[in-house]
Design a protein around this motif. Structure first.
Motif, PDB file in Angstrom:
ATOM      1  N   SER A  17      -5.478  15.876  16.018  1.00 38.78           N
ATOM      2  CA  SER A  17      -4.509  15.058  16.772  1.00 38.78           C
ATOM      3  C   SER A  17      -3.109  14.948  17.347  1.00 38.78           C
ATOM      4  CB  SER A  17      -4.516  14.135  15.480  1.00 38.78           C
ATOM      5  OG  SER A  17      -5.505  13.565  15.075  1.00 38.78           O
ATOM      6  N   ASP A  51      -2.835  13.688  21.168  1.00 33.17           N
ATOM      7  CA  ASP A  51      -2.653  12.563  21.246  1.00 33.17           C
ATOM      8  C   ASP A  51      -1.590  12.058  20.422  1.00 33.17           C
ATOM      9  OD1 ASP A  51      -5.530  11.793  22.910  1.00 33.17           O
ATOM     10  OD2 ASP A  51      -6.675  11.459  20.476  1.00 33.17           O
ATOM     11  N   TYR A  52      -1.131  12.224  19.774  1.00 30.02           N
ATOM     12  CA  TYR A  52      -0.215  12.349  19.342  1.00 30.02           C
ATOM     13  C   TYR A  52       1.174  12.521  20.074  1.00 30.02           C
ATOM     14  CZ  TYR A  52       4.760  12.823  16.989  1.00 30.02           C
ATOM     15  OH  TYR A  52       5.662  12.674  16.191  1.00 30.02           O
ATOM     16  N   SER A  57       1.761  10.169  22.878  1.00 35.45           N
ATOM     17  CA  SER A  57       2.728   9.011  22.742  1.00 35.45           C
ATOM     18  C   SER A  57       3.811   9.825  22.496  1.00 35.45           C
ATOM     19  CB  SER A  57       1.838   8.716  21.380  1.00 35.45           C
ATOM     20  OG  SER A  57       1.135   9.258  20.296  1.00 35.45           O
ATOM     21  N   TYR A  63       6.734   3.042  15.277  1.00 34.93           N
ATOM     22  CA  TYR A  63       4.801   3.871  15.961  1.00 34.93           C
ATOM     23  C   TYR A  63       3.982   3.651  15.119  1.00 34.93           C
ATOM     24  CZ  TYR A  63       1.991   7.790  16.322  1.00 34.93           C
ATOM     25  OH  TYR A  63       1.141   8.302  17.025  1.00 34.93           O
ATOM     26  N   GLU A  64       3.229   3.190  16.192  1.00 35.16           N
ATOM     27  CA  GLU A  64       1.481   3.115  15.570  1.00 35.16           C
ATOM     28  C   GLU A  64       0.486   3.810  15.873  1.00 35.16           C
ATOM     29  OE1 GLU A  64       1.022  -0.987  16.891  1.00 35.16           O
ATOM     30  OE2 GLU A  64       2.670  -2.241  16.608  1.00 35.16           O
ATOM     31  N   GLY A  65      -0.535   4.198  14.683  1.00 39.92           N
ATOM     32  CA  GLY A  65      -0.844   5.666  14.898  1.00 39.92           C
ATOM     33  C   GLY A  65      -1.949   5.678  13.636  1.00 39.92           C
ATOM     34  N   THR A  66      -3.178   6.530  14.093  1.00 36.18           N
ATOM     35  CA  THR A  66      -4.110   6.745  12.998  1.00 36.18           C
ATOM     36  C   THR A  66      -3.247   6.999  11.557  1.00 36.18           C
ATOM     37  OG1 THR A  66      -4.695   9.040  13.835  1.00 36.18           O
ATOM     38  CG2 THR A  66      -5.802   6.740  14.687  1.00 36.18           C
ATOM     39  N   TRP A  98      -3.905   9.957  10.546  1.00 35.13           N
ATOM     40  CA  TRP A  98      -2.898  12.024  11.460  1.00 35.13           C
ATOM     41  C   TRP A  98      -2.342  11.599  12.104  1.00 35.13           C
ATOM     42  CZ3 TRP A  98      -5.920  14.722   7.780  1.00 35.13           C
ATOM     43  CH2 TRP A  98      -7.024  13.870   7.186  1.00 35.13           C
ATOM     44  N   GLU A  99      -2.357  10.978  13.105  1.00 36.17           N
ATOM     45  CA  GLU A  99      -1.342  10.644  14.148  1.00 36.17           C
ATOM     46  C   GLU A  99       0.517  10.422  13.255  1.00 36.17           C
ATOM     47  OE1 GLU A  99      -3.496  10.029  17.841  1.00 36.17           O
ATOM     48  OE2 GLU A  99      -2.778   7.565  16.294  1.00 36.17           O
ATOM     49  N   HIS A 100       0.351   9.746  12.462  1.00 38.01           N
ATOM     50  CA  HIS A 100       1.631   9.518  11.033  1.00 38.01           C
ATOM     51  C   HIS A 100       2.065  10.783  10.414  1.00 38.01           C
ATOM     52  CE1 HIS A 100       2.652   5.105  11.557  1.00 38.01           C
ATOM     53  NE2 HIS A 100       1.464   4.889  11.930  1.00 38.01           N
ATOM     54  N   ASP A 129       3.620  12.274  12.964  1.00 38.41           N
ATOM     55  CA  ASP A 129       5.062  12.300  12.955  1.00 38.41           C
ATOM     56  C   ASP A 129       6.334  12.337  11.571  1.00 38.41           C
ATOM     57  OD1 ASP A 129       6.784  10.217  14.606  1.00 38.41           O
ATOM     58  OD2 ASP A 129       6.905   9.095  12.836  1.00 38.41           O
TER      59      ASP A 129
END
Length: 504
Positions: free
Chosen positions: A333, A336-337, A340, A356-359, A361-363, A366
């Protein structure tokens, strides 16, 4: 044991209560809390002074103010600060931020520090030991604010810029490969030709790996893939069998570990749809299922003779394989992160990206991007202490008579080190760990300042700057209580580490 705990609780409570009196008196004399109100225009000055005086009970003697605070604190109410904000709410936010900041740093520093210290002691006076000793003294002497500033420059600003075109230069590949080769050769206890072969093999392998990463632009879109997951899981199975499974000569623990590694690798493919939409609850459930399967697997394969060795080997292997799969999903991920957040995945300010808004895995990425630099800064400083204390403690225990007796009785070197040397050598380290955890819960003041974290250290500094005892007392309640608690845990742990110690 129970009598000891009750007695320690009683004495600790008295000491802690007496210390709160001293801290409260000192905090009320740091600075005049009315200084800013006196600088206001005349039409607002009197009202501001009266409001602060009433809120902080400045018209009462210091001891009266202390007992007013103590009465509310016993009921769980820490009052309000000079500006009328709830100290309970301030403490809740600061404490959660501190836990997020220091938990990973403490765990990594303890595990790595003890591991490196043990290896250094076992390789006393070798090139590895001298290198570790030199590095430990250097890191121990470095000021944390300077380390944090360098990390922000080279691991945030420069690294983020490099990710736009992640090509690795040949000199960098050569330098890193030589360092890896030297490190691998220093870990080998064989003769010179063997070390030369290990050095050459590790250097060539690392150079080839970095060249592949550069040509494939792996750092822009990183991932492990099933092949790397499988190889890493098998390597983990062999390592854990050697460490806690009785050695490779015991077949049932090795079989249980290898099957656990195979099941974990296969699950990364079978559970792909579930992992795509994972949540924290999903990960916890999968972890529990992994634990249950590994225990059941070791129970049946180990039999009555090898069960005690097979269970820890299989459990560690299963959880390690799960961690590798988790890492693979996080890395997948990353692209994509990074896109973003504008191509700046390593952050230097705050605990997270606002709004921040994400999946899931992206959180996770972060949080990791914001935690990476302050955690590394804390680890580098703490690592030196654990390494040096562990090495010194291990060397002292290795010269004891009972260790020589254990070797004379024919015990394997692994059994001597793990059952006798390491267990007894951990007693001084237990004290260090207990004190370190207690103090770190109070916040890393300098690190928080450099990286812009609003945590326990900032709560303390805020109270000192305006002469407000309420935030200072809230800080001390948590920090002092943690030190008392973890020191008591350390005292109890002594009896389990050394049966000669009787707490009664």
């Amino acid at each position: 044991m129970l009598v000891f705990i009750v007695r320690r609780l009683f004495v600790s409570a008295l000491v802690f209560l007496a210390s709160t009196v001293i801290i409260f008196i000192l905090s009320t004399n740091i600075r005049d809390p009315l200084a800013e109100a006196r600088s206001l225009p005349a039409d607002r000055q009197r009202a501001a002074i009266a409001e602060i005086t009433e809120r902080m009970h400045l018209d009462e003697p210091v001891l009266v103010r202390y007992f007013l605070w103590l009465k509310d604190a016993v009921r769980g109410d820490l009052g309000v600060n000079r500006d009328g904000l709830s100290v309970n709410s301030m403490l809740e936010g600061a404490f959660s931020a501190t836990l997020q900041l220091v938990t990973g740093a403490v765990v990594i520093a303890i595990v790595l520090g003890i591991t490196i210290g043990v290896i250094s002691a076992l390789r006393q006076y070798t090139a590895l030991d001298q290198t570790v000793t030199f590095a430990a003294f250097v890191f121990f002497a470095l000021p944390v604010f300077w380390v944090a500033t360098l990390l922000k420059q080279f691991l945030a600003i420069d690294f983020n810029d490099w990710l736009a075109n992640p090509e690795i230069s040949p000199p960098f590949i050569g330098g890193i490969s030589l360092l890896v080769g030297l490190g691998c050769a220093s870990l080998i206890a064989g003769d010179r030709p063997t070390r030369i072969k290990v050095f050459a093999g590790a250097t060539v392998a690392m150079a080839g790996l970095l060249t592949y990463f550069s040509l494939a632009e792996w750092f822009a879109r990183p991932a492990l893939g099933p092949g790397v997951i499988a190889l890493t899981a098998v390597a983990g199975a062999i390592a854990f069998t050697m460490l806690v499974g009785g050695g490779l000569e015991w077949k049932p623990p090795l079989q249980a570990s290898l099957i656990a590694a195979a099941l974990g690798t296969a699950s990364s493919i079978v559970l792909d749809p579930i992992l795509d939409k994972a949540t924290l609850g999903t990960i916890l459930i999968l972890g529990g299922v992994t634990l249950a399967i590994c225990v059941a697997l070791a129970w049946f394969l180990g039999g009555e003779l090898y069960r005690r060795a097979a269970i820890p080997a299989a459990v560690f292997t299963g959880l390690f394989t799960g961690a590798v799969v988790f890492t693979d999903r996080m890395l997948s991920s990353f692209a994509d992160y990074s896109e973003s957040v504008g191509g700046r995945p390593i952050s230097t300010i705050g605990p997270n990206t606002p709004n921040y808004e994400g999946t899931f895995w992206e959180h996770g990425l972060d949080s990791f991007g914001h935690l990476a630099l302050p955690t590394l800064a804390l680890v580098l400083i703490s690592l030196a202490s654990y390494t040096r204390y562990t090495r010194a403690s291990m060397l002292e225990v290795m010269n004891q008579d009972y260790v020589r007796t254990a070797r004379a009785k024919g015990l394997s070197e692994r059994a001597v080190i793990t059952r006798h040397v390491l267990r007894n050598g951990m007693i001084p380290i237990t004290t260090l760990i207990a004190y370190d955890i207690g103090t770190l819960i109070g916040g890393a003041v300098v690190t928080e300042q450099v990286f812009g974290w609003q945590a326990m250290g900032q709560l303390l500094l805020g109270g000192i700057e305006v002469g407000d005892p309420m935030p200072i007392m809230a800080f001390y309640l948590v920090t002092g209580g943690a030190i008392v608690l973890f020191n008591m845990i350390a005292d109890i742990a002594y009896a389990f580490l050394d049966p000669r110690i009787r707490l009664s």
